[in-house]
Design an enzyme around this catalytic site. Structure first.
Site, short mmCIF file in Angstrom:
data_model
loop_
_atom_site.label_atom_id
_atom_site.label_comp_id
_atom_site.label_asym_id
_atom_site.label_seq_id
_atom_site.Cartn_x
_atom_site.Cartn_y
_atom_site.Cartn_z
N ARG A 1 0.81 -1.22 0.00
CA ARG A 1 0.00 0.00 0.00
C ARG A 1 0.86 1.28 0.00
O ARG A 1 0.50 2.29 0.61
CB ARG A 1 -0.94 0.04 1.22
CG ARG A 1 -2.04 -0.99 1.19
CD ARG A 1 -2.97 -0.75 0.01
NE ARG A 1 -4.20 -1.49 0.14
CZ ARG A 1 -4.38 -2.76 -0.25
NH1 ARG A 1 -3.37 -3.42 -0.81
NH2 ARG A 1 -5.54 -3.35 -0.10
N SER B 1 -10.98 -0.59 2.77
CA SER B 1 -10.23 -0.76 4.02
C SER B 1 -9.86 0.62 4.56
O SER B 1 -9.23 1.41 3.86
CB SER B 1 -8.94 -1.52 3.79
OG SER B 1 -9.22 -2.78 3.26
N GLU C 1 -5.42 3.86 6.16
CA GLU C 1 -4.99 3.61 4.78
C GLU C 1 -5.52 4.72 3.88
O GLU C 1 -4.97 5.00 2.82
CB GLU C 1 -5.56 2.25 4.36
CG GLU C 1 -4.93 1.66 3.13
CD GLU C 1 -5.97 1.29 2.10
OE1 GLU C 1 -6.64 2.20 1.57
OE2 GLU C 1 -6.11 0.10 1.84
N1 EPU Z 1 -11.09 -10.83 9.52
C1 EPU Z 1 -11.80 -10.98 10.69
N2 EPU Z 1 -12.78 -10.08 10.98
C2 EPU Z 1 -13.09 -9.06 10.15
C3 EPU Z 1 -12.35 -8.89 8.96
C4 EPU Z 1 -11.35 -9.79 8.66
O1 EPU Z 1 -11.57 -11.91 11.46
O2 EPU Z 1 -13.99 -8.31 10.48
C5 EPU Z 1 -10.06 -11.82 9.17
C6 EPU Z 1 -10.53 -12.67 7.99
O3 EPU Z 1 -11.29 -13.78 8.40
C7 EPU Z 1 -9.21 -13.11 7.36
C8 EPU Z 1 -8.29 -11.90 7.64
O4 EPU Z 1 -8.89 -11.17 8.71
O5 EPU Z 1 -8.68 -14.22 8.02
C9 EPU Z 1 -8.10 -11.03 6.44
O6 EPU Z 1 -9.36 -10.52 6.01
P1 EPU Z 1 -9.72 -10.30 4.46
O7 EPU Z 1 -9.40 -11.52 3.69
O8 EPU Z 1 -11.10 -9.78 4.38
O9 EPU Z 1 -8.67 -9.23 3.98
P2 EPU Z 1 -8.14 -7.92 4.69
O10 EPU Z 1 -6.75 -8.15 5.17
O11 EPU Z 1 -9.12 -7.44 5.68
C10 EPU Z 1 -7.07 -6.95 2.50
C11 EPU Z 1 -7.07 -5.64 1.77
C12 EPU Z 1 -8.40 -5.50 0.99
C13 EPU Z 1 -8.51 -6.66 0.03
C14 EPU Z 1 -8.49 -7.96 0.85
C15 EPU Z 1 -8.60 -9.20 0.00
C16 EPU Z 1 -5.72 -4.13 3.13
C17 EPU Z 1 -5.71 -2.96 4.04
N3 EPU Z 1 -6.92 -4.53 2.69
O12 EPU Z 1 -8.11 -6.88 3.48
O13 EPU Z 1 -8.34 -4.31 0.23
O14 EPU Z 1 -9.72 -6.60 -0.72
O15 EPU Z 1 -7.24 -8.02 1.60
O16 EPU Z 1 -7.36 -9.63 -0.42
O17 EPU Z 1 -4.65 -4.67 2.81
C18 EPU Z 1 -8.93 -2.00 0.24
O18 EPU Z 1 -7.74 -1.75 0.25
O19 EPU Z 1 -9.80 -1.08 0.23
C19 EPU Z 1 -9.36 -3.38 0.28
C20 EPU Z 1 -10.64 -3.70 0.39
#
Ligand code: EPU
Length: 342
Positions: A156, A224, A321
């Protein structure tokens, strides 16, 4: 004054003093007197920008479109106007049998914004496909091209958030896609697919995103809100010992990335509501304009509350972010006066 409500995806109630649209390189050249003498900021579709106050400068909207394709025996080279919508570009690639961006389906915003924060999702970051980025320095009028290496891409992050932060207008992003395509299926919702086509991956990503992420056209949000924090291996080992199911990913030899959404949920804040704003109930990393009537101060108050609760429970400081725009331009979260906004 003009309302910014429809100009950014969080749809906060705030105004901007002047608006300018860039439809051609000539429009950019004509802007120079203004950009030399006054305050300005550039946005695409405003999907990562939060207007916490009325902005007293000029808001420059990027409308540079157009796509050019060339190819050789191994690669497709695609030169894309920075004002094109990102997801429409991903779909254009798929309909021309150019694969690679399918994991990045449905990310809101413009092509010009994608290198700034090196957008990423489902195991793919856009830096893998960017050959170079073309931009104009709005203070000097000079046009430049940066190759991939010089963009200093990381999670990012890029040179456009640091040395080239304030005066740059990205005009084109040049992509390069290997004709020999390999699907990226490491990420959980995709690893159950067997020999998928790029279109099938695209459809799966759309399905998962639509379930978890609110549509900004219906409920204001900026995706995010926080970055996933990077912590030392030592800190990660302690956290994993205490919370065995904490999602963590290797980031470098000495550090790990921890899922901020998990931290927020386990700080008890999933679905938490404060006036007109809320922590999204399907994905705690997303803050929303729940009623559609939120203003900047409520959102800052909620973000501060989330950061405080996560710090109290896990000893981790979350970093936003999104970017914040105040009365006179971009402000860091730490510089926002909580007495005024929070
Ligand atoms: N999780 C939870 N509770 C929640 C949210 C997430 O336990 O409320 C856990 C999920 O179960 C999973 C882990 O956290 O094990 C990661 O969650 P997720 O796969 O939803 O991805 P993220 O790390 O929350 C990142 C990016 C997203 C992107 C997703 C999918 C960042 C800041 N965000 O989110 O990007 O879509 O991975 O790869 O790196 C964005 O930047 O706007 C965005 C949506």
């Amino acid at each position: 004054m003009f309302s910014t409500k429809s100009l950014h995806s969080f749809h906060l109630s705030s105004d901007v003093k002047h608006l300018a649209e860039i439809n051609s390189i000539t429009d950019l050249a004509n802007m120079q007197e203004l950009t030399n003498n006054g305050e300005f900021i550039v946005i695409g579709e405003g999907s990562n920008t939060i207007f916490i106050d009325d902005y007293m400068g000029t808001l420059i909207l990027n409308k540079l479109v157009g796509i050019e394709l060339t190819e050789n025996s191994d690669f497709y080279n695609v030169s894309v106007g920075s004002g094109n919508n990102w997801n429409e570009f991903v779909l254009w690639c798929l309909s021309n049998n150019i694969n690679g961006l399918e994991n990045l389906a449905l990310i809101p915003g413009t092509v010009g914004a994608c290198p700034i924060q090196n957008i990423g999702a489902y195991g793919v970051e856009v830096k893998k496909f960017i050959a170079s980025v073309e931009y104009v320095d709005l203070k000097t009028g000079k046009a430049s091209v940066l190759d991939n290496q010089s963009c200093n891409f990381s999670y990012r992050d890029s040179v456009f958030k640091h040395e080239l932060k304030d005066n740059v207008f990205i005009t084109k992003v040049n992509f390069s896609f290997a004709k020999h395509w390999q699907p990226q299926l490491a990420y959980a919702p995709l690893n159950s697919l067997e020999n998928p086509t790029a279109r099938e991956i695209y459809n799966k990503v759309c399905e998962v995103r639509t379930l978890k992420l609110p549509d900004p056209k219906i409920v204001g949000n900026a995706g995010s809100f926080f970055k996933n924090p990077i912590v030392s291996n030592e800190k990660a080992t302690k956290l994993i010992a205490e919370y065995t199911d904490i999602p963590n990913y290797e980031y470098s030899q000495n550090s790990k990335k921890i899922a901020a959404g998990w931290l927020i949920e386990h700080a008890g804040l999933k679905g938490f509501r404060l006036g007109n704003v809320a922590v999204h109930d399907m994905q705690a990393l997303v803050l929303t304009n729940k009623t559609g009537n939120a203003n900047g101060s409520e959102l800052i108050e909620l973000a501060s509350h989330v950061m405080m609760k996560v710090y109290d429970k896990f000893g981790i400081t979350l970093e936003p972010e999104v970017r914040f725009v105040g009365k006179h331009g971009e402000v860091k979260f730490s510089e926002i006066d909580q007495n005024v906004y929070g």
